[in-house]
Design a protein around this motif. Structure first.
Motif, PDB file in Angstrom:
ATOM      1  N   THR A 172      -7.542  -2.103  15.041  1.00  0.00           N
ATOM      2  CA  THR A 172      -6.998  -1.916  13.691  1.00  0.00           C
ATOM      3  C   THR A 172      -8.073  -2.241  12.662  1.00  0.00           C
ATOM      4  OG1 THR A 172      -4.844  -2.615  14.525  1.00  0.00           O
ATOM      5  CG2 THR A 172      -5.094  -2.483  12.139  1.00  0.00           C
ATOM      6  N   ARG A 173      -8.376  -1.272  11.800  1.00  0.00           N
ATOM      7  CA  ARG A 173      -9.446  -1.466  10.816  1.00  0.00           C
ATOM      8  C   ARG A 173      -8.907  -1.720   9.409  1.00  0.00           C
ATOM      9  NH1 ARG A 173     -11.620  -2.684  14.600  1.00  0.00           N
ATOM     10  NH2 ARG A 173     -13.109  -1.501  15.851  1.00  0.00           N
ATOM     11  N   LEU A 174      -7.694  -1.220   9.127  1.00  0.00           N
ATOM     12  CA  LEU A 174      -7.119  -1.389   7.791  1.00  0.00           C
ATOM     13  C   LEU A 174      -5.611  -1.224   7.877  1.00  0.00           C
ATOM     14  CD1 LEU A 174      -7.923  -1.539   4.630  1.00  0.00           C
ATOM     15  CD2 LEU A 174      -7.489   0.926   4.631  1.00  0.00           C
ATOM     16  N   LEU A 175      -4.899  -2.029   7.085  1.00  0.00           N
ATOM     17  CA  LEU A 175      -3.452  -1.858   6.936  1.00  0.00           C
ATOM     18  C   LEU A 175      -3.223  -1.368   5.500  1.00  0.00           C
ATOM     19  CD1 LEU A 175      -0.817  -4.524   8.051  1.00  0.00           C
ATOM     20  CD2 LEU A 175      -0.458  -2.980   6.157  1.00  0.00           C
ATOM     21  N   ALA A 176      -2.511  -0.250   5.343  1.00  0.00           N
ATOM     22  CA  ALA A 176      -2.286   0.322   4.011  1.00  0.00           C
ATOM     23  C   ALA A 176      -0.793   0.554   3.803  1.00  0.00           C
ATOM     24  CB  ALA A 176      -3.060   1.637   3.866  1.00  0.00           C
ATOM     25  N   VAL A 177      -0.192  -0.199   2.898  1.00  0.00           N
ATOM     26  CA  VAL A 177       1.246  -0.076   2.635  1.00  0.00           C
ATOM     27  C   VAL A 177       1.501  -0.072   1.126  1.00  0.00           C
ATOM     28  CG1 VAL A 177       2.091  -1.169   4.752  1.00  0.00           C
ATOM     29  CG2 VAL A 177       1.586  -2.575   2.752  1.00  0.00           C
ATOM     30  N   ASN A 178       2.688   0.414   0.754  1.00  0.00           N
ATOM     31  CA  ASN A 178       2.992   0.369  -0.677  1.00  0.00           C
ATOM     32  C   ASN A 178       3.631  -0.959  -1.061  1.00  0.00           C
ATOM     33  OD1 ASN A 178       5.768   0.750  -0.074  1.00  0.00           O
ATOM     34  ND2 ASN A 178       5.588   2.964  -0.300  1.00  0.00           N
ATOM     35  N   HIS A 179       3.474  -1.271  -2.332  1.00  0.00           N
ATOM     36  CA  HIS A 179       4.063  -2.497  -2.880  1.00  0.00           C
ATOM     37  C   HIS A 179       5.562  -2.272  -3.061  1.00  0.00           C
ATOM     38  CE1 HIS A 179       3.454  -5.964  -6.007  1.00  0.00           C
ATOM     39  NE2 HIS A 179       4.419  -6.212  -5.175  1.00  0.00           N
ATOM     40  N   VAL A 180       5.878  -1.095  -3.640  1.00  0.00           N
ATOM     41  CA  VAL A 180       7.266  -0.717  -3.899  1.00  0.00           C
ATOM     42  C   VAL A 180       7.418   0.743  -3.478  1.00  0.00           C
ATOM     43  CG1 VAL A 180       8.970  -0.303  -5.708  1.00  0.00           C
ATOM     44  CG2 VAL A 180       7.504  -2.319  -5.846  1.00  0.00           C
ATOM     45  N   SER A 181       8.472   1.039  -2.731  1.00  0.00           N
ATOM     46  CA  SER A 181       8.718   2.416  -2.290  1.00  0.00           C
ATOM     47  C   SER A 181       9.149   3.282  -3.460  1.00  0.00           C
ATOM     48  CB  SER A 181       9.812   2.429  -1.223  1.00  0.00           C
ATOM     49  OG  SER A 181      10.446   3.696  -1.187  1.00  0.00           O
ATOM     50  N   ASN A 182       8.465   4.404  -3.660  1.00  0.00           N
ATOM     51  CA  ASN A 182       8.847   5.289  -4.764  1.00  0.00           C
ATOM     52  C   ASN A 182      10.189   5.972  -4.497  1.00  0.00           C
ATOM     53  OD1 ASN A 182       7.662   7.090  -2.738  1.00  0.00           O
ATOM     54  ND2 ASN A 182       7.933   8.657  -4.297  1.00  0.00           N
ATOM     55  N   ALA A 183      10.471   6.267  -3.234  1.00  0.00           N
ATOM     56  CA  ALA A 183      11.678   7.028  -2.916  1.00  0.00           C
ATOM     57  C   ALA A 183      12.927   6.156  -2.936  1.00  0.00           C
ATOM     58  CB  ALA A 183      11.533   7.700  -1.561  1.00  0.00           C
ATOM     59  N   LEU A 184      12.784   4.897  -2.519  1.00  0.00           N
ATOM     60  CA  LEU A 184      13.956   4.028  -2.340  1.00  0.00           C
ATOM     61  C   LEU A 184      13.995   2.829  -3.280  1.00  0.00           C
ATOM     62  CD1 LEU A 184      13.987   3.814   1.579  1.00  0.00           C
ATOM     63  CD2 LEU A 184      14.906   5.616   0.121  1.00  0.00           C
ATOM     64  N   GLY A 185      12.837   2.431  -3.786  1.00  0.00           N
ATOM     65  CA  GLY A 185      12.784   1.254  -4.652  1.00  0.00           C
ATOM     66  C   GLY A 185      12.577  -0.068  -3.931  1.00  0.00           C
ATOM     67  N   THR A 186      12.467  -0.033  -2.614  1.00  0.00           N
ATOM     68  CA  THR A 186      12.260  -1.257  -1.834  1.00  0.00           C
ATOM     69  C   THR A 186      11.000  -1.999  -2.282  1.00  0.00           C
ATOM     70  OG1 THR A 186      13.130  -0.046   0.057  1.00  0.00           O
ATOM     71  CG2 THR A 186      12.018  -2.161   0.524  1.00  0.00           C
ATOM     72  N   ILE A 187      11.136  -3.306  -2.533  1.00  0.00           N
ATOM     73  CA  ILE A 187       9.951  -4.134  -2.805  1.00  0.00           C
ATOM     74  C   ILE A 187       9.503  -4.734  -1.475  1.00  0.00           C
ATOM     75  CG2 ILE A 187       9.023  -6.131  -4.044  1.00  0.00           C
ATOM     76  CD1 ILE A 187      11.325  -5.751  -6.089  1.00  0.00           C
ATOM     77  N   ASN A 188       8.304  -4.429  -1.060  1.00  0.00           N
ATOM     78  CA  ASN A 188       7.814  -4.938   0.220  1.00  0.00           C
ATOM     79  C   ASN A 188       7.182  -6.320   0.071  1.00  0.00           C
ATOM     80  OD1 ASN A 188       8.537  -2.705   1.845  1.00  0.00           O
ATOM     81  ND2 ASN A 188       6.865  -1.543   0.913  1.00  0.00           N
ATOM     82  N   PRO A 189       7.315  -7.160   1.109  1.00  0.00           N
ATOM     83  CA  PRO A 189       6.738  -8.516   1.049  1.00  0.00           C
ATOM     84  C   PRO A 189       5.228  -8.468   1.295  1.00  0.00           C
ATOM     85  CG  PRO A 189       7.822  -8.164   3.157  1.00  0.00           C
ATOM     86  CD  PRO A 189       8.015  -6.893   2.372  1.00  0.00           C
ATOM     87  N   VAL A 190       4.506  -7.959   0.297  1.00  0.00           N
ATOM     88  CA  VAL A 190       3.086  -7.659   0.516  1.00  0.00           C
ATOM     89  C   VAL A 190       2.244  -8.914   0.752  1.00  0.00           C
ATOM     90  CG1 VAL A 190       2.965  -5.378  -0.552  1.00  0.00           C
ATOM     91  CG2 VAL A 190       2.875  -7.395  -1.999  1.00  0.00           C
ATOM     92  N   GLN A 191       2.672 -10.026   0.159  1.00  0.00           N
ATOM     93  CA  GLN A 191       1.910 -11.262   0.358  1.00  0.00           C
ATOM     94  C   GLN A 191       1.964 -11.683   1.829  1.00  0.00           C
ATOM     95  OE1 GLN A 191       3.085 -14.120  -2.553  1.00  0.00           O
ATOM     96  NE2 GLN A 191       1.558 -15.642  -1.926  1.00  0.00           N
ATOM     97  N   ALA A 192       3.164 -11.617   2.411  1.00  0.00           N
ATOM     98  CA  ALA A 192       3.332 -11.986   3.821  1.00  0.00           C
ATOM     99  C   ALA A 192       2.604 -10.997   4.731  1.00  0.00           C
ATOM    100  CB  ALA A 192       4.819 -12.025   4.180  1.00  0.00           C
ATOM    101  N   ILE A 193       2.631  -9.719   4.344  1.00  0.00           N
ATOM    102  CA  ILE A 193       1.945  -8.695   5.143  1.00  0.00           C
ATOM    103  C   ILE A 193       0.439  -8.960   5.144  1.00  0.00           C
ATOM    104  CG2 ILE A 193       1.353  -6.228   5.211  1.00  0.00           C
ATOM    105  CD1 ILE A 193       4.230  -5.696   4.152  1.00  0.00           C
ATOM    106  N   CYS A 194      -0.105  -9.288   3.956  1.00  0.00           N
ATOM    107  CA  CYS A 194      -1.542  -9.589   3.870  1.00  0.00           C
ATOM    108  C   CYS A 194      -1.889 -10.799   4.740  1.00  0.00           C
ATOM    109  CB  CYS A 194      -1.950  -9.866   2.428  1.00  0.00           C
ATOM    110  SG  CYS A 194      -2.005  -8.389   1.408  1.00  0.00           S
ATOM    111  N   ALA A 195      -1.040 -11.825   4.703  1.00  0.00           N
ATOM    112  CA  ALA A 195      -1.314 -13.029   5.488  1.00  0.00           C
ATOM    113  C   ALA A 195      -1.361 -12.700   6.984  1.00  0.00           C
ATOM    114  CB  ALA A 195      -0.256 -14.096   5.204  1.00  0.00           C
ATOM    115  N   GLN A 196      -0.390 -11.897   7.420  1.00  0.00           N
ATOM    116  CA  GLN A 196      -0.359 -11.525   8.850  1.00  0.00           C
ATOM    117  C   GLN A 196      -1.571 -10.694   9.235  1.00  0.00           C
ATOM    118  OE1 GLN A 196       2.927 -10.333  11.302  1.00  0.00           O
ATOM    119  NE2 GLN A 196       4.360 -10.645   9.612  1.00  0.00           N
ATOM    120  N   ALA A 197      -1.921  -9.728   8.391  1.00  0.00           N
ATOM    121  CA  ALA A 197      -3.057  -8.853   8.700  1.00  0.00           C
ATOM    122  C   ALA A 197      -4.356  -9.656   8.710  1.00  0.00           C
ATOM    123  CB  ALA A 197      -3.129  -7.715   7.692  1.00  0.00           C
TER     124      ALA A 197
END
Lengths: 414, 142
Positions: A172-197
């Protein structure tokens, strides 16, 4: 709610609306109810005036003139960079690269970061992504034979992060995710995702197109490596945005495009690049866009954010409750943490028909797949949804107008 | 149906539209026109007969009978289906000369421009271009 009297009482939505000329119009004989903010936001007067003022008074090319106008234009352009740094809470101003928008920011990373990848290297994205965070990686897969892996999404429209440990591999070289889903409005836990990655040494890119408009961004707290944003989604002009990248990445990665302004010296046998961020900014940029964006972000930062967060939560709750009373209506995406976006389908009614009828009633929504085909297919809405996306200039009256109009559309179509 | 010229059909449609002062009512009328459209043969509802739109699909077929173009079509969206019915009232059972003389500009006058110009959403523009192409090609064949 009685626990927020201070914030609620200091938030005057009518005073905010008064600053948006485009909101003061009638469409098809009805007062405009603009609920397509996830596609683009309207612009406050201060932004319109800043762009106007630039062309009336200060127009010149930047970074190379010796004359007064060029100095003024350069000063404002670089002040815009500093405003973006503040709005994203980046550590240093040279970590901000001007781009056309989120899409170009992601393409820049896919190109510059991607040039160092080898066949079999893995990029990890999610099933919740906008096409802008899928297709650049797909192009890299076609060009270089990288492998695209996908974090699954639950039926509620949330990332299934229990799958993450198994998806991160030594390749795995990079993890790329959205902060907020444009289609659904979901706010992703990006801080936790960064910590795990980061625990596995994997850098993270955040597609922040939908994050900043709702006041969610602090790149140092999130601790991401890259953060992509668009001006036009955050009350600024179209065609300008920024890539935040941690300085070591900007030193290490090769340039994206070649041209003027990104070099120190050019000979036919040797080109020396300028230091970042100029190294990534070839050619004359969207100067007036940057200046308009500065006005937008300064205006945005000066708002009462606790009150806005409360107001947006009220809009979302009222819209969800009101719409769910409509027979056959199903909300698509019911994440626990959402920005005020409601995406829905109605059994027996085509989304495009609903959108057309809402437009006839003066209500602007978006219909279709919202550049996010994979997630809608998974959630059983392959022909698309109707999406009402709110900004903080929307009112409870707008919510009621939407609910009434969807009732009417449903009656007409069934 | 008694055959009238495209221009007469357009005039009829315009006067029918003028009867409504509200766009919601006009769309109701368009939806009802779609409901009255003859059923499109199920065996033709395939990719070969489809005009792709990013939001709704249009299925379409046409054949010449006695130098007049007979049209069949449908859509998965009710308003698009109604607009197909509207377009068929203008272009259906007309000669190649009449079809070529009738540009879809009349839709602008009726306030329906958004459904066509530069709009990839519905697949309708593809169908209109196909009707015009069929008419132009029939003039070339000896």
């Amino acid at each position: 709610m009685s626990d927020t009297p201070n914030t609620a009482s200091t938030f005057d939505v009518e005073a905010i609306r008064a600053q948006f000329p485009a909101l003061q119009q009638r469409v098809n004989g009805k007062p405009l109810v603009y609920l397509d903010n996830a596609a683009t936001t309207q612009k406050p007067l201060c932004v319109i005036d800043a762009v106007n003022q630039f062309y009336r008074v200060d127009n010149a090319n930047i970074h190379r003139g010796v004359h007064a106008l060029s100095a003024r234009a350069t000063e404002q352009y670089e002040a815009a960079r500093e405003q973006i740094r503040q709005s994203l809470n980046a550590a240093a101003v040279d970590e901000i690269v001007f781009v056309r928008g989120t899409t170009e920011a992601i393409n820049l990373v896919a190109s510059s970061f991607g040039s160092r990848l080898k066949a079999g290297d893995e990029i990890l994205i999610s099933a919740l992504e906008h096409h802008a965070n899928i297709v650049p990686w797909h192009l890299l897969r076609e060009r270089m034979g990288i492998v695209l892996k996908v974090i699954p999404v639950t039926d509620m429209g949330e990332l299934d992060l229990s799958a993450l440990p198994a998806l991160i591999t030594p390749r795995t070289r990079l993890l790329a995710v959205n902060h907020v889903s444009n289609a659904l409005g979901t706010i992703n836990p990006v801080q936790a995702i960064c910590a795990q990655a980061h625990a596995h040494g994997v850098p993270v890119l955040i597609d922040g197109a939908q994050g900043l408009p709702h006041g969610l961004v602090d790149v140092q707290a999130i601790n991401c490596d890259f953060y992509a944003m668009s001006g036009h989604k955050a009350f600024g002009p179209s065609g300008v945005g920024a890539l935040y990248a941690r300085r070591p990445w900007l030193d290490e990665l090769p340039p994206y495009q070649g041209g003027g302004d990104m070099i120190e010296t050019v000979r036919f046998d040797c080109v020396r690049y300028a230091p970042p961020p100029a190294k990534f900014e070839a050619g004359t940029p969207n100067i007036e866009g940057a200046i308009g964006l500065k006005a937008a972000l300064a205006w945005h930062a000066a708002q009462n954010w606790p009150a806005i967060t409360h107001h947006e939560a009220q809009l979302l709750a009222a819209a969800a409750i009101g719409l769910q009373e409509i027979p056959g209506l199903r909300l698509i995406g019911q994440a626990a943490h959402k920005v005020p976006v409601v995406s829905f389908v109605i059994a027996g009614c085509h989304p495009h028909d609903i959108g057309t009828l809402l437009d006839a009633m003066g209500i602007a929504v978006r219909t279709g797949q919202h550049c996010a085909m994979p997630v809608l297919e998974q959630l059983g809405a392959a022909t698309g949804t109707v999406r009402a996306s709110f900004a903080f200039y929307n009112t409870m009256d707008d919510v009621q107008a939407l609910v009434r109009a969807v009732h009417r559309a449903h009656d007409l179509l069934s | 149906m008694l055959n009238i010229t495209p221009q007469a059909a357009i005039d009829e449609l315009k006067s029918e539209f003028a009867f409504f002062d509200d766009w919601t009512d006009r769309y109701q009328y368009i939806i009802d026109m779609g409901k009255a459209l003859p059923a499109f043969p199920a065996d033709k509802q395939d990719d070969a007969h489809k005009f792709y739109g990013c939001q709704s699909q249009v299925w379409f077929d046409a054949e010449w009978q006695n130098n007049r173009l007979m049209l069949q079509g449908t859509s998965d969206a009710a308003i698009v289906k109604g607009l197909i019915a509207l377009l068929f009232r203008v272009y259906g059972q007309q000669t190649a000369d009449e079809i070529l003389a009738t540009t879809p500009g009349f839709l602008d006058d009726m306030g329906l421009k958004t459904h066509l110009s530069a709009n990839r959403a519905t697949g309708l523009m593809g169908m209109i271009q196909k009707i015009q192409t069929l008419a132009a090609e029939s003039k070339k064949t000896p």
